[in-house]
Design a protein around this motif. Structure first.
Motif, PDB file in Angstrom:
ATOM      1  N   GLY A 170       0.783  -1.222   0.000  1.00 13.54           N
ATOM      2  CA  GLY A 170       0.000   0.000   0.000  1.00 13.54           C
ATOM      3  C   GLY A 170       0.817   1.274   0.000  1.00 13.54           C
ATOM      4  N   ALA A 171       1.920   1.306   0.750  1.00  7.90           N
ATOM      5  CA  ALA A 171       2.710   2.536   0.841  1.00  7.90           C
ATOM      6  C   ALA A 171       3.346   2.922  -0.494  1.00  7.90           C
ATOM      7  N   PRO A 172       4.122   2.030  -1.123  1.00 11.51           N
ATOM      8  CA  PRO A 172       4.722   2.424  -2.407  1.00 11.51           C
ATOM      9  C   PRO A 172       3.689   2.647  -3.503  1.00 11.51           C
ATOM     10  N   LEU A 173       2.597   1.863  -3.481  1.00 12.87           N
ATOM     11  CA  LEU A 173       1.541   2.061  -4.474  1.00 12.87           C
ATOM     12  C   LEU A 173       0.915   3.444  -4.322  1.00 12.87           C
ATOM     13  N   SER A 174       0.656   3.853  -3.091  1.00  9.96           N
ATOM     14  CA  SER A 174       0.071   5.172  -2.836  1.00  9.96           C
ATOM     15  C   SER A 174       0.995   6.287  -3.303  1.00  9.96           C
ATOM     16  N   VAL A 175       2.275   6.170  -2.961  1.00  6.56           N
ATOM     17  CA  VAL A 175       3.252   7.194  -3.344  1.00  6.56           C
ATOM     18  C   VAL A 175       3.372   7.273  -4.862  1.00  6.56           C
ATOM     19  N   PHE A 176       3.431   6.118  -5.527  1.00  2.00           N
ATOM     20  CA  PHE A 176       3.536   6.101  -6.992  1.00  2.00           C
ATOM     21  C   PHE A 176       2.326   6.756  -7.650  1.00  2.00           C
ATOM     22  N   LEU A 177       1.118   6.393  -7.177  1.00  2.00           N
ATOM     23  CA  LEU A 177      -0.088   6.942  -7.790  1.00  2.00           C
ATOM     24  C   LEU A 177      -0.214   8.443  -7.548  1.00  2.00           C
ATOM     25  N   MET A 178       0.099   8.902  -6.343  1.00  2.00           N
ATOM     26  CA  MET A 178       0.028  10.341  -6.071  1.00  2.00           C
ATOM     27  C   MET A 178       1.024  11.107  -6.925  1.00  2.00           C
ATOM     28  N   SER A 179       2.207  10.530  -7.134  1.00  2.00           N
ATOM     29  CA  SER A 179       3.203  11.163  -8.000  1.00  2.00           C
ATOM     30  C   SER A 179       2.720  11.191  -9.452  1.00  2.00           C
ATOM     31  N   TYR A 180       2.065  10.111  -9.882  1.00  2.00           N
ATOM     32  CA  TYR A 180       1.577  10.022 -11.265  1.00  2.00           C
ATOM     33  C   TYR A 180       0.462  11.030 -11.535  1.00  2.00           C
ATOM     34  N   PHE A 181      -0.436  11.198 -10.569  1.00  2.00           N
ATOM     35  CA  PHE A 181      -1.592  12.071 -10.771  1.00  2.00           C
ATOM     36  C   PHE A 181      -1.353  13.523 -10.355  1.00  2.00           C
ATOM     37  N   LYS A 182      -0.211  13.795  -9.723  1.00  2.00           N
ATOM     38  CA  LYS A 182       0.036  15.155  -9.249  1.00  2.00           C
ATOM     39  C   LYS A 182       0.143  16.126 -10.411  1.00  2.00           C
ATOM     40  N   SER A 183      -0.413  17.306 -10.208  1.00  2.00           N
ATOM     41  CA  SER A 183      -0.383  18.358 -11.231  1.00  2.00           C
ATOM     42  C   SER A 183      -0.290  19.705 -10.535  1.00  2.00           C
ATOM     43  N   PRO A 184      -0.140  20.787 -11.285  1.00  2.00           N
ATOM     44  CA  PRO A 184      -0.081  22.117 -10.648  1.00  2.00           C
ATOM     45  C   PRO A 184      -1.336  22.481  -9.864  1.00  2.00           C
ATOM     46  N   THR A 185      -2.439  21.768 -10.113  1.00  2.00           N
ATOM     47  CA  THR A 185      -3.697  22.087  -9.425  1.00  2.00           C
ATOM     48  C   THR A 185      -4.178  20.965  -8.506  1.00  2.00           C
ATOM     49  N   SER A 186      -3.399  19.890  -8.391  1.00  2.00           N
ATOM     50  CA  SER A 186      -3.834  18.753  -7.577  1.00  2.00           C
ATOM     51  C   SER A 186      -2.635  18.012  -7.007  1.00  2.00           C
ATOM     52  N   VAL A 187      -2.774  17.546  -5.751  1.00  2.00           N
ATOM     53  CA  VAL A 187      -1.717  16.724  -5.142  1.00  2.00           C
ATOM     54  C   VAL A 187      -1.897  15.258  -5.505  1.00  2.00           C
ATOM     55  N   GLY A 188      -3.000  14.936  -6.209  1.00  2.00           N
ATOM     56  CA  GLY A 188      -3.199  13.582  -6.711  1.00  2.00           C
ATOM     57  C   GLY A 188      -3.883  12.621  -5.760  1.00  2.00           C
TER      58      GLY A 188
END
Length: 467
Positions: A170-188
């Motif tokens: 869960g931890a690495p999956l969460s970090v990977f997905l948040m990094s993938y979806f992060k944008s200038p208007t969203s933390v993902g």
């Protein structure tokens, strides 16, 4: 669909391979074990508005801390009240409801993050997710005990090991997905919650649809009950409600609560603790590695200690938890004084292995005392000890540390008193375990059809009188 989920539809046919059941249990426990990794969301959730840094209207960490606390409370409540229902409807329907609640909890939380409404996050991950945690945790346990009467401890260890290891996924999956979806208007976080909710729902549904329960009077091929009976393993059954009237239930409640209080209190502060104890020697990255190593021992301890209990007996295994744990806690301040990082790490890793081992061993301890017929429901009610420990442990560690620091004690030494208190709690647990005896016959179910003829456990491996 509802007909397929019925208990009678999940009875295994002749020739079914019982080794197909542990993967079904793992499919659920590896998902709900994500709860141990929820802290990776705390930082991003505190920057939903500010994105790069917290804005004045962003949620504070103290506000976010309640998400996990609510989830653990509802885990205990769902396990306590849902355990009896589990015995009635069977594991398949219970695991299905758990999948809907846990996966759906992520979806509701995603909406709460999108709308920036913390009450929706509390409702989603805290209430719905907590219910999914509780039902998902207890649902495969009694089934595994029935499939493996010859290795009860090993069987529950295989499943509950997954809960301890869920954070490693869960931890690495969460970090990977948040990094993938992060944008200038969203933390993902919103998108991550949606994806994880869907993935966990699918995995838990696979477990729910593939779980099977053994036919009445089923026994492993070639296995016979031990000729020499063990007085600590009953051949009778105690009803859920009757179990609540026995001193054994409350003594075992204290045994679990005291052991978990000692372990859970340091789990949440492990990173800070090692850095403050060895200031300047242990970096942030090294502390993170220490936390990861503890997760490995938490997971491995669940399987290893519960398997060992098939040989030692449950009572002796808990004696080992309390004696070794008290010695190790007492050694932690010494490790800090002599500056031995290796001794410090070794002590905590062994402590955490026994913390995990206590969770995996307690279901079979219950089965030994109360029989296997209602063990899922009794186990659910006993897990309220976990909810209580989830409050006591962190409060002890955090408030005693704060008191010490406020009175001039250096931060590196502020945990010493706490370690001795934890050792004292384990000594109390040892005393409670000492008083656990076989359940009196007056509590046994009178119906002979409810009597299980061959549930002993480990055959000739357990000598007469072994605990």
């Amino acid at each position: 669909m509802l007909d397929f989920l019925a208990r009678e539809k999940s009875v295994a046919g002749p020739g079914f391979n019982r080794w197909m059941v542990p993967p079904a249990a793992l499919a659920v426990h590896l998902c709900i074990g994500q709860a141990y990794a929820f802290s990776v969301f705390n930082g991003p959730l505190s920057k939903i508005i500010g994105i790069d840094s917290s804005a004045p209207d962003d949620w504070k960490l103290t506000t976010l801390g309640w998400i996990f606390s609510i989830a653990i409370v509802f885990l205990g409540l769902a396990a306590a009240f849902g355990g009896k229902w589990l015995e009635k409807v069977g594991p398949r329907l219970t695991m299905f409801v758990a999948a809907c609640c846990f996966g759906g909890g992520f979806m509701v939380s995603a909406l709460g993050v999108h709308l920036h409404q913390i009450w929706l996050v509390y409702l989603g991950y805290g209430v719905l997710g907590g219910i999914g945690l509780g039902l998902g945790y207890v649902s495969p346990v009694s089934t595994l005990i029935k499939w493996f009467p010859d290795r009860r401890g090993m069987a529950t260890g295989m499943a509950i090991m997954g809960f301890g290891g869920g954070a490693m996924i869960g931890a690495p999956l969460s970090v990977f997905l948040m990094s993938y979806f992060k944008s200038p208007t969203s933390v993902g976080v919103t998108e991550t919650f949606i994806v994880m909710g869907g993935l966990y729902f699918i995995s838990m549904m696979i477990g729910a649809l593939s779980i099977r329960i053994p036919a009445p009077d089923w026994k492993p091929e070639g296995w016979t009950p031990p000729v020499v009976e063990n007085k600590m393993i009953t051949r009778n059954h105690v009803h859920i409600d009757q179990a609540m009237k026995t001193p054994q239930f409350y003594l075992l409640w204290l045994v679990l609560c005291l052991n978990v209080t000692a372990g859970i209190g340091v789990l949440g502060q492990a990173s800070v603790m090692i850095q403050e104890t060895f200031k300047g020697e242990v970096t942030v990255a090294a502390a993170a590695g220490f936390v990861g190593l503890m997760s490995v021992f938490n997971m491995g301890g669940r399987f290893i200690w519960s398997s060992i209990s098939d040989y030692l007996g449950r009572k002796n295994t808990y004696y080992a938890f309390f004696v070794l744990g008290a010695i190790l806690y007492a050694c932690v301040p010494y490790a800090g004084h002599v500056g031995s990082v290796a001794l410090f790490v070794m002590c905590y890793c062994l402590i955490v292995s026994m913390y995990g081992g206590s969770f995996a061993t307690v279901p079979v301890y219950l089965a030994d005392l109360f029989g296997t017929k209602f063990v899922g429901g009794i186990h659910g009610r006993l897990l309220t000890a976990w909810s209580a420990a989830g409050v006591f442990g962190p409060v002890l560690v955090n408030y005693i540390r704060e008191y010490q620091v406020n009175h001039g004690v250096p931060k590196g030494q502020a945990y010493e008193v706490t370690m001795y208190i934890m050792a004292g709690l384990l000594i109390l647990g040892f005393i409670c375990n000492l008083f656990i005896k076989p359940v009196e016959a007056k509590h046994h179910m009178a119906d002979d059809s409810a009597r299980e003829r061959a549930p002993f456990g480990s055959g000739a491996l357990q000598p007469s009188g072994a605990n």
